[in-house]
Design a protein around this motif. Structure first.
Motif, PDB file in Angstrom:
ATOM      1  N   ILE A 139      -5.979  -2.497   4.109  1.00  0.00           N
ATOM      2  CA  ILE A 139      -6.314  -1.097   4.329  1.00  0.00           C
ATOM      3  C   ILE A 139      -5.461  -0.242   3.400  1.00  0.00           C
ATOM      4  N   GLY A 140      -6.106   0.483   2.516  1.00  0.00           N
ATOM      5  CA  GLY A 140      -5.393   1.383   1.624  1.00  0.00           C
ATOM      6  C   GLY A 140      -5.760   1.179   0.172  1.00  0.00           C
ATOM      7  N   GLY A 141      -5.664   2.255  -0.616  1.00  0.00           N
ATOM      8  CA  GLY A 141      -6.055   2.195  -2.021  1.00  0.00           C
ATOM      9  C   GLY A 141      -4.893   2.279  -2.985  1.00  0.00           C
ATOM     10  N   SER A 142      -3.750   1.715  -2.632  1.00  0.00           N
ATOM     11  CA  SER A 142      -2.589   1.739  -3.521  1.00  0.00           C
ATOM     12  C   SER A 142      -2.659   0.593  -4.515  1.00  0.00           C
ATOM     13  N   VAL A 143      -1.776   0.629  -5.514  1.00  0.00           N
ATOM     14  CA  VAL A 143      -1.679  -0.462  -6.473  1.00  0.00           C
ATOM     15  C   VAL A 143      -1.338  -1.763  -5.753  1.00  0.00           C
ATOM     16  N   ALA A 144      -0.442  -1.683  -4.771  1.00  0.00           N
ATOM     17  CA  ALA A 144      -0.052  -2.877  -4.007  1.00  0.00           C
ATOM     18  C   ALA A 144      -1.244  -3.454  -3.263  1.00  0.00           C
ATOM     19  N   GLY A 145      -2.100  -2.584  -2.720  1.00  0.00           N
ATOM     20  CA  GLY A 145      -3.296  -3.061  -2.043  1.00  0.00           C
ATOM     21  C   GLY A 145      -4.243  -3.781  -2.977  1.00  0.00           C
ATOM     22  N   TYR A 146      -4.414  -3.220  -4.178  1.00  0.00           N
ATOM     23  CA  TYR A 146      -5.253  -3.865  -5.190  1.00  0.00           C
ATOM     24  C   TYR A 146      -4.704  -5.247  -5.540  1.00  0.00           C
ATOM     25  N   GLN A 147      -3.404  -5.328  -5.831  1.00  0.00           N
ATOM     26  CA  GLN A 147      -2.792  -6.590  -6.229  1.00  0.00           C
ATOM     27  C   GLN A 147      -2.861  -7.619  -5.094  1.00  0.00           C
ATOM     28  N   ALA A 148      -2.681  -7.166  -3.867  1.00  0.00           N
ATOM     29  CA  ALA A 148      -2.758  -8.080  -2.723  1.00  0.00           C
ATOM     30  C   ALA A 148      -4.163  -8.634  -2.572  1.00  0.00           C
ATOM     31  N   ALA A 149      -5.178  -7.785  -2.746  1.00  0.00           N
ATOM     32  CA  ALA A 149      -6.566  -8.242  -2.638  1.00  0.00           C
ATOM     33  C   ALA A 149      -6.887  -9.265  -3.716  1.00  0.00           C
ATOM     34  N   LEU A 150      -6.437  -9.012  -4.932  1.00  0.00           N
ATOM     35  CA  LEU A 150      -6.686  -9.942  -6.033  1.00  0.00           C
ATOM     36  C   LEU A 150      -5.983 -11.270  -5.784  1.00  0.00           C
ATOM     37  N   ALA A 151      -4.727 -11.206  -5.338  1.00  0.00           N
ATOM     38  CA  ALA A 151      -3.967 -12.434  -5.064  1.00  0.00           C
ATOM     39  C   ALA A 151      -4.597 -13.228  -3.937  1.00  0.00           C
ATOM     40  N   ARG A 166      -8.412 -12.092  10.662  1.00  0.00           N
ATOM     41  CA  ARG A 166      -7.374 -12.912  11.292  1.00  0.00           C
ATOM     42  C   ARG A 166      -6.045 -12.178  11.214  1.00  0.00           C
ATOM     43  N   THR A 167      -5.839 -11.465  10.090  1.00  0.00           N
ATOM     44  CA  THR A 167      -4.660 -10.619   9.919  1.00  0.00           C
ATOM     45  C   THR A 167      -5.075  -9.353   9.177  1.00  0.00           C
ATOM     46  N   TYR A 168      -4.163  -8.375   9.157  1.00  0.00           N
ATOM     47  CA  TYR A 168      -4.421  -7.092   8.505  1.00  0.00           C
ATOM     48  C   TYR A 168      -3.186  -6.707   7.685  1.00  0.00           C
ATOM     49  N   LEU A 169      -3.426  -5.993   6.580  1.00  0.00           N
ATOM     50  CA  LEU A 169      -2.324  -5.531   5.732  1.00  0.00           C
ATOM     51  C   LEU A 169      -2.494  -4.043   5.461  1.00  0.00           C
ATOM     52  N   LEU A 170      -1.483  -3.264   5.855  1.00  0.00           N
ATOM     53  CA  LEU A 170      -1.482  -1.824   5.601  1.00  0.00           C
ATOM     54  C   LEU A 170      -0.799  -1.547   4.262  1.00  0.00           C
ATOM     55  N   ALA A 171      -1.586  -1.102   3.291  1.00  0.00           N
ATOM     56  CA  ALA A 171      -1.058  -0.758   1.968  1.00  0.00           C
ATOM     57  C   ALA A 171      -1.626   0.597   1.566  1.00  0.00           C
ATOM     58  N   CYS A 172      -1.572   1.519   2.521  1.00  0.00           N
ATOM     59  CA  CYS A 172      -2.251   2.805   2.350  1.00  0.00           C
ATOM     60  C   CYS A 172      -1.384   3.884   1.725  1.00  0.00           C
ATOM     61  N   GLY A 173      -0.156   3.543   1.335  1.00  0.00           N
ATOM     62  CA  GLY A 173       0.672   4.482   0.593  1.00  0.00           C
ATOM     63  C   GLY A 173       1.102   5.688   1.401  1.00  0.00           C
ATOM     64  N   SER A 174       1.480   6.740   0.685  1.00  0.00           N
ATOM     65  CA  SER A 174       2.003   7.942   1.331  1.00  0.00           C
ATOM     66  C   SER A 174       1.491   9.177   0.607  1.00  0.00           C
ATOM     67  N   ARG A 175       1.791  10.305   1.175  1.00  0.00           N
ATOM     68  CA  ARG A 175       1.426  11.591   0.573  1.00  0.00           C
ATOM     69  C   ARG A 175       2.617  12.534   0.722  1.00  0.00           C
ATOM     70  N   PRO A 176       2.635  13.635  -0.007  1.00  0.00           N
ATOM     71  CA  PRO A 176       3.780  14.545   0.081  1.00  0.00           C
ATOM     72  C   PRO A 176       3.945  15.132   1.481  1.00  0.00           C
ATOM     73  N   GLY A 219       4.880  -1.464   0.754  1.00  0.00           N
ATOM     74  CA  GLY A 219       4.902  -0.252  -0.049  1.00  0.00           C
ATOM     75  C   GLY A 219       5.557   0.910   0.663  1.00  0.00           C
ATOM     76  N   ASP A 220       5.351   2.119   0.121  1.00  0.00           N
ATOM     77  CA  ASP A 220       6.033   3.285   0.661  1.00  0.00           C
ATOM     78  C   ASP A 220       5.519   3.709   2.022  1.00  0.00           C
ATOM     79  N   VAL A 221       4.484   3.036   2.550  1.00  0.00           N
ATOM     80  CA  VAL A 221       4.056   3.315   3.926  1.00  0.00           C
ATOM     81  C   VAL A 221       5.128   2.880   4.922  1.00  0.00           C
ATOM     82  N   ILE A 222       6.037   1.978   4.512  1.00  0.00           N
ATOM     83  CA  ILE A 222       7.129   1.556   5.395  1.00  0.00           C
ATOM     84  C   ILE A 222       8.425   2.306   5.078  1.00  0.00           C
ATOM     85  N   GLY A 223       8.326   3.345   4.223  1.00  0.00           N
ATOM     86  CA  GLY A 223       9.494   4.162   3.905  1.00  0.00           C
ATOM     87  C   GLY A 223      10.044   3.854   2.529  1.00  0.00           C
ATOM     88  N   GLY A 224      11.011   4.663   2.093  1.00  0.00           N
ATOM     89  CA  GLY A 224      11.617   4.461   0.787  1.00  0.00           C
ATOM     90  C   GLY A 224      10.861   5.168  -0.319  1.00  0.00           C
TER      91      GLY A 224
END
Length: 496
Positions: free
Chosen positions: A10-22, A149-159, A320-325
């Motif tokens: 779930i999410g359109g970040s670069v990390a989400g793209y790379q995770a889907a490809l991997a 079976r599992t889910y991955l949140l890679a939806c990034g952040s906003r200002p 990604g930054d959805v978990i902070g940082g």
């Protein structure tokens, strides 16, 4: 329960793209849900490099070597046109730079194309959705319930917008819309940037080097609280050299508009400006996901995850930054790799940021890996840590390229273990990767002396630090000193 996918991302970040490809390369069935595409327009990386080149042309012009007005050499350079990226004279301001950045971003979007994901078998779904827990855990989007079976949140952040009196009424820009807003016939000339994110520094330098007047306001003592204080001070000096006015330890209390100008009250200073950029912090894009129904705990500025990147629902992971940082691409990709393998297989891998570098596209570039000097002294003891510095002006490659501003700080334990490195200087991104590898493979500092670096290259700076380590060790080891003195005394007499 019927399972549709091995993993739903779930999410359109670069990390989400790379995770889907991997995931497809691991033969997993994958769905990628994203409300919009937002990872192909990172203009600041292109613009940062472009502004560096513009600054170089300005420096050459001041030296009488290059004439940017006619875009041709005047003294000391061959009479031929510079390469396209170095075509400094053709960029007259921010608008032209944005057009150039857009063309490069378009090329990059072809590399990271959504069509490529679809061709690899990823089920692409462009819409918003939310979790549901009854009767079973699923992700509802459009008229479908995606069962993973599992889910991955890679939806990034906003200002995240701070509560400043008059800010909403006066108007402002954020990291999400600054570049689009600059694509106009008469872009703002005077800027106030509020906030100390890495992107704040990058954008401040870009705007300043492309001809704007910039004031950067941060509330902390240093421009970035997570970097080495000495490095931060040197970067601050460079910002001031670029013409950026930096105001630290100051909070903006009010913003208002008077006629066609905006005014910012920062401490006891009233600052007139054309435009305001707010870049204080980010907040995760999670409001619409109905995480409470899935049993996922979160705070306003981050999700709660363990070292395996599992949320409080063990079937839902995040990265990604959805978990902070900070929003740092390579760190998000590292986390995505860990989370993906844990989600698809057994959750055995844990994140370890000890050898993961990160950097800022400032000029000079700032990079860091492991512990800073202060952090290492707190962890191991002040007398158990050695700090070695080497300045870029001592490196032949830096002298040849005329980029001598910079420093490399290597943090080493008494046993030779490298525990951290901070670099400010050209080619810092490539240099930090060497130390990152050394830390991850437990390569001690003494082995850096065996590098046979191509001459001239910036990696010679590590060889010089390793030699300094040897000299320091010899100085402290009196027994070894006595042995060497006796050995060479014997050899001299034997030769006689």
């Amino acid at each position: 329960m019927k399972i549709d996918y091995d993993i739903v991302i779930i999410g359109g970040s670069v990390a989400g793209y790379q995770a889907a490809l991997a995931a497809t390369q691991l033969q997993a069935t994958v769905a990628l849900v994203q409300p919009q595409v937002n990872y192909d327009l990172n203009y600041q990386y292109v613009l940062s490099e472009l502004s560096k080149r513009v600054q170089q042309s300005f420096d050459l012009a001041n030296l009488g070597i290059f004439d940017p007005q006619v875009n041709s050499p005047t003294v000391g350079l061959p009479a031929k046109s510079p390469p396209a990226m170095s075509n400094f004279g053709s960029f007259k301001g921010v608008k032209e730079a944005i057009l150039y950045a857009r063309s490069v971003a378009k090329n990059l979007s072809h590399i990271n194309s959504l069509a490529n994901l679809a061709a690899q078998g990823v089920d692409m779904i462009f819409d918003s959705g939310q979790f549901q827990s009854s009767p079973q855990l699923g992700f509802a989007v459009k008229d479908r319930i995606l069962r993973g079976r599992t889910y991955l949140l890679a939806c990034g952040s906003r200002p995240a917008i701070p509560e400043i009196e008059g800010l909403q009424a006066t108007g402002y820009l954020t990291l999400a819309n600054i570049w689009q807003s600059l694509d106009q016939s008469n872009p703002p000339k005077n800027w106030v940037i509020i906030g100390g994110l890495p992107q704040s520094i990058e954008i401040a330098q870009i705007l300043a080097r492309l001809g704007s007047n910039v004031i950067l306001i941060v509330k902390n003592h240093h421009i970035l609280s997570d970097i080495d204080p000495e490095i931060a001070q040197l970067l601050l000096a460079q910002l001031e050299v670029d013409g950026i006015r930096v105001i630290t330890q100051t909070i903006v209390t009010q913003v208002l508009r008077i006629k066609d100008k905006k005014w910012v009250q920062a401490g006891d200073k009233a600052i007139e400006t054309d435009e305001i950029l707010v870049a204080t912090r980010q907040q995760p894009n999670i409001e619409s996901l109905n995480l409470a129904a899935a049993g996922v705990k979160f705070y306003p500025h981050r999700l709660v995850v363990n070292k395996k990147l599992q949320t409080t629902n063990h079937r839902i992971y995040a990265c990604g930054d959805v978990i902070g940082g900070y929003d740092i691409v390579n760190i998000a990709n590292y986390e995505a790799n860990i989370a993906l393998k844990n989600a698809l297989f057994l959750p055995q891998l844990a994140v370890n940021y000890r050898s993961i570098p990160w950097g800022i596209s400032s000029q000079p570039i700032l990079t860091q890996v492991g512990l800073t000097e202060i952090q290492a002294q707190r962890q191991y003891g002040k007398n158990k840590v050695l700090v070695f510095k080497q300045y870029f002006k001592t490196v032949a490659a830096a002298q040849i390229r005329g980029e001598i501003t910079g420093i490399c700080k290597l943090i080493i334990r008494e046993n030779g273990e490298i525990v951290g490195c901070s670099i400010l200087g050209t080619e810092a991104i490539e240099l930090i990767n060497v130390i990152s590898l050394a830390i991850s493979q437990n390569i001690q500092v003494k082995h850096l002396a065996n590098l046979a670096s191509v001459y001239p290259s910036f990696s010679e700076i590590f060889v010089e630090i390793a030699k300094e380590w040897d000299r320091e060790r010899l100085h402290k080891n009196h027994t070894l000193q006595e042995f060497l003195q006796s050995f060479f005394h014997f050899r001299r007499n034997w030769n006689l």
